[in-house]
Design a protein around this motif. Structure first.
Motif, PDB file in Angstrom:
ATOM      1  N   LYS A   1      21.776  37.712  60.802  1.00  0.00           N
ATOM      2  CA  LYS A   1      22.199  37.875  62.258  1.00  0.00           C
ATOM      3  C   LYS A   1      23.542  37.288  62.100  1.00  0.00           C
ATOM      4  CE  LYS A   1      18.196  35.956  63.398  1.00  0.00           C
ATOM      5  NZ  LYS A   1      16.961  35.526  63.842  1.00  0.00           N
ATOM      6  N   VAL A   2      24.361  37.881  63.085  1.00  0.00           N
ATOM      7  CA  VAL A   2      25.633  37.135  63.400  1.00  0.00           C
ATOM      8  C   VAL A   2      25.670  36.821  64.929  1.00  0.00           C
ATOM      9  CG1 VAL A   2      26.844  39.582  63.993  1.00  0.00           C
ATOM     10  CG2 VAL A   2      28.104  37.435  63.279  1.00  0.00           C
ATOM     11  N   THR A   3      26.333  35.636  65.177  1.00  0.00           N
ATOM     12  CA  THR A   3      26.234  34.988  66.583  1.00  0.00           C
ATOM     13  C   THR A   3      27.873  34.294  66.545  1.00  0.00           C
ATOM     14  OG1 THR A   3      24.225  34.128  66.372  1.00  0.00           O
ATOM     15  CG2 THR A   3      25.399  33.304  67.991  1.00  0.00           C
ATOM     16  N   HIS A   4      28.355  34.522  67.615  1.00  0.00           N
ATOM     17  CA  HIS A   4      29.522  33.955  68.075  1.00  0.00           C
ATOM     18  C   HIS A   4      29.561  32.822  69.011  1.00  0.00           C
ATOM     19  CE1 HIS A   4      31.720  37.468  65.978  1.00  0.00           C
ATOM     20  NE2 HIS A   4      30.679  38.129  66.444  1.00  0.00           N
ATOM     21  N   LEU A   5      30.475  31.923  68.869  1.00  0.00           N
ATOM     22  CA  LEU A   5      30.244  30.729  69.750  1.00  0.00           C
ATOM     23  C   LEU A   5      31.743  30.412  70.281  1.00  0.00           C
ATOM     24  CD1 LEU A   5      28.103  28.445  67.594  1.00  0.00           C
ATOM     25  CD2 LEU A   5      26.998  29.846  69.306  1.00  0.00           C
ATOM     26  N   HIS A   6      31.898  29.947  71.423  1.00  0.00           N
ATOM     27  CA  HIS A   6      33.092  29.554  71.837  1.00  0.00           C
ATOM     28  C   HIS A   6      32.903  28.093  72.729  1.00  0.00           C
ATOM     29  CE1 HIS A   6      36.947  30.104  74.509  1.00  0.00           C
ATOM     30  NE2 HIS A   6      37.267  29.504  73.554  1.00  0.00           N
ATOM     31  N   PHE A   7      33.739  27.139  72.368  1.00  0.00           N
ATOM     32  CA  PHE A   7      33.602  25.867  72.944  1.00  0.00           C
ATOM     33  C   PHE A   7      34.875  24.952  72.584  1.00  0.00           C
ATOM     34  CE2 PHE A   7      31.107  25.652  68.941  1.00  0.00           C
ATOM     35  CZ  PHE A   7      32.023  24.703  68.125  1.00  0.00           C
ATOM     36  N   PHE A   8      34.868  24.004  73.159  1.00  0.00           N
ATOM     37  CA  PHE A   8      36.109  22.909  73.032  1.00  0.00           C
ATOM     38  C   PHE A   8      35.504  21.608  72.508  1.00  0.00           C
ATOM     39  CE2 PHE A   8      37.329  26.237  75.700  1.00  0.00           C
ATOM     40  CZ  PHE A   8      38.829  26.304  75.383  1.00  0.00           C
ATOM     41  N   LEU A   9      36.482  21.223  71.464  1.00  0.00           N
ATOM     42  CA  LEU A   9      35.743  19.952  70.911  1.00  0.00           C
ATOM     43  C   LEU A   9      36.949  18.911  71.245  1.00  0.00           C
ATOM     44  CD1 LEU A   9      35.027  18.944  67.333  1.00  0.00           C
ATOM     45  CD2 LEU A   9      36.951  18.042  68.171  1.00  0.00           C
ATOM     46  N   HIS A  10      36.113  17.806  71.981  1.00  0.00           N
ATOM     47  CA  HIS A  10      37.245  16.530  72.499  1.00  0.00           C
ATOM     48  C   HIS A  10      37.222  15.431  71.611  1.00  0.00           C
ATOM     49  CE1 HIS A  10      37.624  18.316  76.888  1.00  0.00           C
ATOM     50  NE2 HIS A  10      36.948  19.320  76.044  1.00  0.00           N
ATOM     51  N   ASP A  11      38.312  15.550  70.717  1.00  0.00           N
ATOM     52  CA  ASP A  11      38.396  14.246  69.780  1.00  0.00           C
ATOM     53  C   ASP A  11      39.300  12.979  70.542  1.00  0.00           C
ATOM     54  OD1 ASP A  11      38.180  13.294  67.161  1.00  0.00           O
ATOM     55  OD2 ASP A  11      40.150  13.793  66.878  1.00  0.00           O
ATOM     56  N   ILE A  12      38.586  11.974  71.120  1.00  0.00           N
ATOM     57  CA  ILE A  12      39.419  11.171  71.526  1.00  0.00           C
ATOM     58  C   ILE A  12      39.418   9.838  71.180  1.00  0.00           C
ATOM     59  CG2 ILE A  12      39.435  10.080  73.959  1.00  0.00           C
ATOM     60  CD1 ILE A  12      39.804  13.266  74.050  1.00  0.00           C
ATOM     61  N   LEU A  13      40.629   9.459  70.818  1.00  0.00           N
ATOM     62  CA  LEU A  13      40.985   8.200  70.149  1.00  0.00           C
ATOM     63  C   LEU A  13      41.248   7.002  70.906  1.00  0.00           C
ATOM     64  CD1 LEU A  13      41.400  10.269  67.701  1.00  0.00           C
ATOM     65  CD2 LEU A  13      42.788   8.800  66.667  1.00  0.00           C
ATOM     66  N   SER A  14      41.610   7.391  72.170  1.00  0.00           N
ATOM     67  CA  SER A  14      42.162   6.136  72.918  1.00  0.00           C
ATOM     68  C   SER A  14      40.999   5.791  74.105  1.00  0.00           C
ATOM     69  CB  SER A  14      43.457   6.902  73.778  1.00  0.00           C
ATOM     70  OG  SER A  14      42.861   7.796  74.645  1.00  0.00           O
ATOM     71  N   GLY A  15      41.354   4.797  74.757  1.00  0.00           N
ATOM     72  CA  GLY A  15      40.486   4.299  75.916  1.00  0.00           C
ATOM     73  C   GLY A  15      39.369   3.407  75.397  1.00  0.00           C
ATOM     74  N   LYS A  16      38.462   2.932  76.295  1.00  0.00           N
ATOM     75  CA  LYS A  16      37.354   2.123  76.126  1.00  0.00           C
ATOM     76  C   LYS A  16      36.265   2.664  75.444  1.00  0.00           C
ATOM     77  CE  LYS A  16      37.916  -1.443  79.699  1.00  0.00           C
ATOM     78  NZ  LYS A  16      38.456  -0.873  80.901  1.00  0.00           N
ATOM     79  N   ASN A  17      36.144   4.052  75.487  1.00  0.00           N
ATOM     80  CA  ASN A  17      35.110   4.701  74.782  1.00  0.00           C
ATOM     81  C   ASN A  17      35.364   5.847  73.888  1.00  0.00           C
ATOM     82  OD1 ASN A  17      32.852   3.126  75.960  1.00  0.00           O
ATOM     83  ND2 ASN A  17      33.437   4.114  77.939  1.00  0.00           N
ATOM     84  N   PRO A  18      36.406   5.522  72.761  1.00  0.00           N
ATOM     85  CA  PRO A  18      36.756   6.747  71.936  1.00  0.00           C
ATOM     86  C   PRO A  18      35.665   7.393  71.239  1.00  0.00           C
ATOM     87  CG  PRO A  18      37.003   4.193  71.076  1.00  0.00           C
ATOM     88  CD  PRO A  18      36.466   4.128  72.117  1.00  0.00           C
ATOM     89  N   SER A  19      35.763   8.717  71.193  1.00  0.00           N
ATOM     90  CA  SER A  19      34.573   9.466  70.440  1.00  0.00           C
ATOM     91  C   SER A  19      34.999   9.476  68.949  1.00  0.00           C
ATOM     92  CB  SER A  19      34.455  10.731  71.297  1.00  0.00           C
ATOM     93  OG  SER A  19      35.876  11.548  70.849  1.00  0.00           O
ATOM     94  N   ALA A  20      36.336   8.949  68.672  1.00  0.00           N
ATOM     95  CA  ALA A  20      36.591   8.966  67.136  1.00  0.00           C
ATOM     96  C   ALA A  20      37.163   7.640  66.863  1.00  0.00           C
ATOM     97  CB  ALA A  20      37.473   9.971  66.854  1.00  0.00           C
ATOM     98  N   VAL A  21      36.456   6.847  66.132  1.00  0.00           N
ATOM     99  CA  VAL A  21      37.000   5.447  65.470  1.00  0.00           C
ATOM    100  C   VAL A  21      37.351   5.340  63.851  1.00  0.00           C
ATOM    101  CG1 VAL A  21      35.554   4.398  67.360  1.00  0.00           C
ATOM    102  CG2 VAL A  21      34.525   4.781  65.062  1.00  0.00           C
TER     103      VAL A  21
END
Ligand SMILES: *[C@@H]1O[C@H](CO)[C@@H](O)[C@H](O)[C@H]1NC(C)=O
Ligand SMILES: *[C@@H]1O[C@H](CO)[C@@H](O)[C@H](O)[C@H]1NC(C)=O
Length: 188
Positions: free
Chosen positions: A38-58
């Motif tokens: 089967k084939v599936t298409h997806l569309h979304f936004f990845l938020h890669d945040i290094l700054s601030g108190k709660n970074p999602s990338a360390v």
């Protein structure tokens, strides 16, 4: 009587033969033509945040070099738990997360490139609990780039495919990035 004993004996031999076959560590190899791809298409936004108190990338490791002042110097390794959102706004709905690592892999800072090793999982909707894996070079400075999907879990079992990635937002001072992902997945 004699006949039934013979049958019993034969059954026993068959049983033993089957048991022996089962004790092998491999099965008979069969054609998989009945599996429907089967084939599936997806569309979304990845938020890669290094700054601030709660970074999602360390940053979890970096070389001992003081000359490279970029937020992502060559050789630095980041652990990520980046939210996947429906839009580029930091308030848009979270539909999943990308967990894993990326390595800043280009010695030329002007050709900033990462190699991404991450599992993209969904926490809502039809694909809740399913994920796909990206293991790929990602030349971040190129406006249109592509990363390779190499596998998957759940509904994305045996997935392969690719994602077209563009930058929706990038801050070179702190490294924060919001990336537009359009994914094509072939799976079973
Ligand atoms: C880092 O590099 C500096 C200069 O080359 C050196 O003096 C220092 O011992 C190094 N530190 C570590 C932890 O290797
Ligand atoms: C980029 O990040 C720096 C440092 O956090 C900040 O001062 C600046 O306002 C940011 N620029 C944009 C366009 O968001």
């Amino acid at each position: 009587m004699k006949r039934s004993r013979a049958i019993l004996g034969l059954a026993l031999i068959l049983c033993i033969a089957t048991a022996t076959a089962h004790s092998e560590y491999y099965s008979k190899t069969k054609s998989a033509v009945h599996m429907k791809e089967k084939v599936t298409h997806l569309h979304f936004f990845l938020h890669d945040i290094l700054s601030g108190k709660n970074p999602s990338a360390v940053m979890v490791a970096r070389p001992n070099r003081t000359d490279d002042k970029s937020p992502t110097p060559f050789g630095s390794l980041f652990a990520i738990d980046d939210p996947l959102r429906t839009g580029p706004e930091p308030t848009s709905e979270v539909i999943g997360n990308a967990q894993g690592l990326y390595l800043s892999s280009n010695q030329d800072i002007n050709q900033f490139t990462i190699v991404l090793y991450a599992d993209f999982a969904f926490t809502t909707g039809k694909f809740k609990g399913s994920s796909f894996g990206v293991f790929s070079r990602n030349p971040v400075v190129e406006p249109n780039r592509e990363v390779a999907v190499v596998g998957g879990r759940g509904k994305f079992r045996l997935a392969r495919g690719f994602a077209k990635v563009t930058t929706a937002y990038f801050n070179g001072t702190n490294g924060d990035a919001i990336l537009d992902y359009k994914v094509t997945l072939f799976h079973y």
